[in-house]
Design an enzyme around this catalytic site. Structure first.
Site, PDB file in Angstrom:
ATOM      1  N   MET A 116       0.860  -1.188   0.000  1.00  0.00           N
ATOM      2  CA  MET A 116       0.000   0.000   0.000  1.00  0.00           C
ATOM      3  C   MET A 116       0.892   1.233   0.000  1.00  0.00           C
ATOM      4  SD  MET A 116      -2.924  -1.088   2.793  1.00  0.00           S
ATOM      5  CE  MET A 116      -1.743  -1.808   3.957  1.00  0.00           C
ATOM      6  N   CYS A 156      -2.830  -1.375  -9.150  1.00  0.00           N
ATOM      7  CA  CYS A 156      -3.155  -0.063  -8.593  1.00  0.00           C
ATOM      8  C   CYS A 156      -4.205   0.629  -9.463  1.00  0.00           C
ATOM      9  CB  CYS A 156      -1.901   0.800  -8.496  1.00  0.00           C
ATOM     10  SG  CYS A 156      -2.230   2.422  -7.766  1.00  0.00           S
ATOM     11  N   HIS A 209      -6.617  -9.209  -6.543  1.00  0.00           N
ATOM     12  CA  HIS A 209      -7.631  -8.411  -5.860  1.00  0.00           C
ATOM     13  C   HIS A 209      -8.969  -8.645  -6.550  1.00  0.00           C
ATOM     14  CE1 HIS A 209      -8.735  -4.697  -3.473  1.00  0.00           C
ATOM     15  NE2 HIS A 209      -9.798  -4.885  -4.230  1.00  0.00           N
ATOM     16  N   GLY A 257      -4.796  -5.780   3.443  1.00  0.00           N
ATOM     17  CA  GLY A 257      -4.312  -4.424   3.250  1.00  0.00           C
ATOM     18  C   GLY A 257      -4.927  -3.449   4.220  1.00  0.00           C
ATOM     19  N   ARG A 258      -6.008  -2.789   3.808  1.00  0.00           N
ATOM     20  CA  ARG A 258      -6.567  -1.694   4.590  1.00  0.00           C
ATOM     21  C   ARG A 258      -6.993  -2.124   5.999  1.00  0.00           C
ATOM     22  NH1 ARG A 258     -11.130   0.144   0.689  1.00  0.00           N
ATOM     23  NH2 ARG A 258     -10.951  -2.060   0.103  1.00  0.00           N
TER      24      ARG A 258
END
Length: 340
Positions: A17, A100, A169, A224-225
């Site tokens: 990230m 991305c 993803h 990730g987040r």
């Protein structure tokens, strides 16, 4: 799980990230049980390689192996040279960014924009794999547009090129980070290729990690987040996958200890000016949902020095702990001093 010759300690991976997964954050996530972490995205543009930001992102000093460096760009030879550079810089794995979705990356036909041109994708994969003697991995999405998902073709071509593992993803570029991640195509990709597949997207709890692993058959999950301000999520997921039981959430004292341990690493890594400013977002993530945290954050954002910043953080948590001492231990554990 293996990536090339490297056996990971488990199948939980920190997602790359930009602006987040610097060396201090990767180290912290590994401490809490992540089996692997991928660096922030680094441009393949040689003219930007020696900028301050690029040098921070390419700093792997003292990092636990295997070290994985993510590169981004649209020119096959530039990416090949970037891969060679990162290997000479200490990378043991090179990861290619084709996932991305942000505009400034896609406008340069990099990141997930590459999925519009499968011939270019193939040339990039071949160029990077042939450029280095270390494993090359690929991070990508389901496709560029909804209804035109081409990941099955891209995945097969990646395997043919010699890609060592594929992180996928469960959204298209069109989705950005909206809607919910979709896992059906990840399952189909896993069934169609023999290299390791890593599922990514909306994995934010132990139950979700277990579901995605079981449904897709993926070899690993990438988080990730959900790890922002919650690096202990890897410990929680690992425990749940092993025992089907939940670990207790960290109490206020542990959150305080983790954050006050994270801050000096950021300050040392970035220096006084940048360290103070970069730490702000991490402090905001750690304190999200805590009692009076919005008021605290508004005041914290005004602080201009690392010494004062660490001081106001400690004072805030000490205040929470003092409030907690007025309650029974059971009450503190159950409400965790969250805003309601």
């Amino acid at each position: 799980m293996y990536i090339g010759p490297y056996q990971l300690s488990n199948n939980l991976i920190v997602a790359p990230m930009a602006g987040v997964t610097d060396r201090p954050f990767r180290t912290l996530c590994k401490y809490f049980g992540a089996g692997h972490a991928v660096s922030e995205m680094m441009t393949s543009d040689q003219t930007l390689r020696m900028t301050k930001k690029s040098l921070y992102r390419a700093n792997f000093d003292g990092e636990l192996a295997p070290i994985s460096a993510q590169i981004a760009g649209s020119e096959p030879e530039q990416l090949a040279e970037a891969a060679r550079y990162q290997v000479s810089n200490g990378a043991q794995i090179v990861d290619i960014n084709m996932g991305c979705p942000v505009k400034k990356v896609c406008n340069k036909l990099a990141g997930s924009a590459l999925l519009q041109d499968e011939d270019l994708v193939a040339r990039i994969l071949d160029a990077v794999v042939n450029a280095v003697d270390v494993p090359v991995t690929l991070k990508t999405r389901l496709g560029y547009l909804n209804g035109q998902e081409n990941i099955l073709r891209v995945a097969k071509r990646a395997e043919e090129a010699g890609i060592a593992a594929l992180a996928l993803h469960g959204r298209t570029r069109e989705d950005m980070y909206l809607n919910t991640a979709r896992y059906r195509l990840i399952k189909e990709v896993k069934q169609s290729i023999s290299i390791p597949v890593i599922a990514n997207g909306d994995i934010d709890s132990p139950e979700k990690a277990k579901y995605v692993l079981n449904y897709t058959g993926a070899d690993a999950v990438m988080i990730g987040r959900a790890a922002q301000g919650r690096p202990w999520i890897f410990r929680e997921i690992a425990h749940y996958l092993k025992t089907s039981e939940h670990l207790a959430a960290p109490n206020i004292q542990e959150v305080k200890d983790v954050l006050l341990g994270h801050l000096p690493e950021l300050y040392q890594f970035y220096g006084e000016y940048s360290g103070c400013r970069i730490a702000r977002k991490h402090i905001a993530w750690y304190t999200k949902g805590l009692h009076s945290s919005n008021e605290f954050r508004q005041n914290m954002y005004k602080v201009e020095s690392t010494l004062e910043q660490a001081k106001v953080v400690e004072q805030y948590f000490d205040h929470l702990l003092d409030q907690g001492n007025l309650m029974s231990d059971v009450q503190v554990e159950s409400v965790n001093l969250l805003d309601v």
